[in-house]
Scaffold this motif. Sequence first.
Motif, PDB file in Angstrom:
ATOM      1  N   PHE A   1       0.821  -1.209   0.000  1.00  0.00           N
ATOM      2  CA  PHE A   1       0.000   0.000   0.000  1.00  0.00           C
ATOM      3  C   PHE A   1       0.858   1.263   0.000  1.00  0.00           C
ATOM      4  CE2 PHE A   1      -3.272  -3.016   1.322  1.00  0.00           C
ATOM      5  CZ  PHE A   1      -4.317  -2.600   0.507  1.00  0.00           C
ATOM      6  N   ALA A   2       2.089   1.159   0.476  1.00  0.00           N
ATOM      7  CA  ALA A   2       2.998   2.308   0.366  1.00  0.00           C
ATOM      8  C   ALA A   2       3.376   2.566  -1.085  1.00  0.00           C
ATOM      9  CB  ALA A   2       4.256   2.062   1.203  1.00  0.00           C
ATOM     10  N   ALA A   3       3.445   1.491  -1.892  1.00  0.00           N
ATOM     11  CA  ALA A   3       3.815   1.634  -3.299  1.00  0.00           C
ATOM     12  C   ALA A   3       2.607   1.825  -4.206  1.00  0.00           C
ATOM     13  CB  ALA A   3       4.590   0.391  -3.754  1.00  0.00           C
ATOM     14  N   ALA A   4       1.397   1.646  -3.673  1.00  0.00           N
ATOM     15  CA  ALA A   4       0.193   1.732  -4.497  1.00  0.00           C
ATOM     16  C   ALA A   4       0.005   3.136  -5.051  1.00  0.00           C
ATOM     17  CB  ALA A   4      -1.031   1.334  -3.674  1.00  0.00           C
ATOM     18  N   GLY A   5      -0.584   3.211  -6.228  1.00  0.00           N
ATOM     19  CA  GLY A   5      -0.875   4.502  -6.833  1.00  0.00           C
ATOM     20  C   GLY A   5       0.269   5.083  -7.621  1.00  0.00           C
ATOM     21  N   GLY A   6       1.340   4.328  -7.794  1.00  0.00           N
ATOM     22  CA  GLY A   6       2.487   4.839  -8.540  1.00  0.00           C
ATOM     23  C   GLY A   6       3.498   3.738  -8.769  1.00  0.00           C
ATOM     24  N   SER A   7       4.710   4.105  -9.024  1.00  0.00           N
ATOM     25  CA  SER A   7       5.775   3.143  -9.260  1.00  0.00           C
ATOM     26  C   SER A   7       6.747   3.155  -8.087  1.00  0.00           C
ATOM     27  CB  SER A   7       6.511   3.476 -10.559  1.00  0.00           C
ATOM     28  OG  SER A   7       7.020   4.797 -10.523  1.00  0.00           O
ATOM     29  N   PHE A   8       7.610   2.138  -8.043  1.00  0.00           N
ATOM     30  CA  PHE A   8       8.598   2.067  -6.960  1.00  0.00           C
ATOM     31  C   PHE A   8       9.892   1.510  -7.506  1.00  0.00           C
ATOM     32  CE2 PHE A   8       6.854  -2.194  -7.002  1.00  0.00           C
ATOM     33  CZ  PHE A   8       7.942  -3.003  -6.708  1.00  0.00           C
ATOM     34  N   ASP A   9      10.952   1.748  -6.748  1.00  0.00           N
ATOM     35  CA  ASP A   9      12.251   1.176  -7.082  1.00  0.00           C
ATOM     36  C   ASP A   9      12.901   0.666  -5.806  1.00  0.00           C
ATOM     37  OD1 ASP A   9      13.093   3.449  -5.756  1.00  0.00           O
ATOM     38  OD2 ASP A   9      13.691   4.516  -7.571  1.00  0.00           O
TER      39      ASP A   9
END
Length: 294
Positions: free
Chosen positions: A204-212
Amino acid sequence: MSSFVEGFLRGIGVGSVYALLALGFVIIYKATRVISFAQPALMLAGVVLVSHLAVPLGFWGALPVAALLTALLGLGIERGAVRPMIGRPAFVVAIITLGVDVAIRVVVNIFIGLDVRNVHDPWGLGTLVIGDVHIEHRHIAAFLCAAVLVAGLFAFFRFTRMGLAMRAAADDQEAALAQGVSVGAVFALSWALAGALAAVGGTFAAAGGSFDGTLWLTALVALPVIILGGLDSLPGAVVGGLAVGVAQELVATYQNHTPWLGGNVSVITPYVLMLLVLLVRPYGLFGTREVERV
């Protein structure tokens, strides 16, 4: 007024993520009296699993599977790295978990690659509009999921046999052993639960966008959360997570009114809030006060 409400609601969503991550830290600490620095790696591993599994299974299918696999990873860490260190000073075990964290993140970064990834959440950056207030779907989903998990976790500790055994071992390991409680099983389950919570919170911290590969830094905010709420308090982790999330988002909303503080003052808000609480309550808001006779 709408800016304040939006900032507050964003803070509830972000704070729900912090609460899930903090609960993992607290569960391990209550069981073993060791702060696990492997939680950031478990969080990152869970998110990467979701990003890969969401393609064939969909987001809601990938999330529980990734949580289960991350729980097994946490169990493996406890069995392979932590269990042989029983009886050693807590500081030594904490350093071991720090090494495990680095090792896991190196491996997980291979599966992230050079490009950013996403968890294929079904709502993206969609918003719910109520009057002048805009609420992002991801924050609503994070709060609802955290509420369900926290309620289930508290019910588990209160009403199940294993939950009661974990509470007994947390209070007094020797007394629990004398009553037939398997402290080893408690240790293993605490790491498994922490791994599953880290995976869900990170997703949920990465939800709504991208992550690396830098996503693991989010888990570091859980450290001031657990110190603020109390290292051995599950309710403190929840309250502390929500408090830090709300404070951070409100500061981010209004930080333009205080340019002399800089543009990223919201980043240090959790640590400032932690210091203010510790000045008044050194054991945190809900932490157990330790009294030593000399």
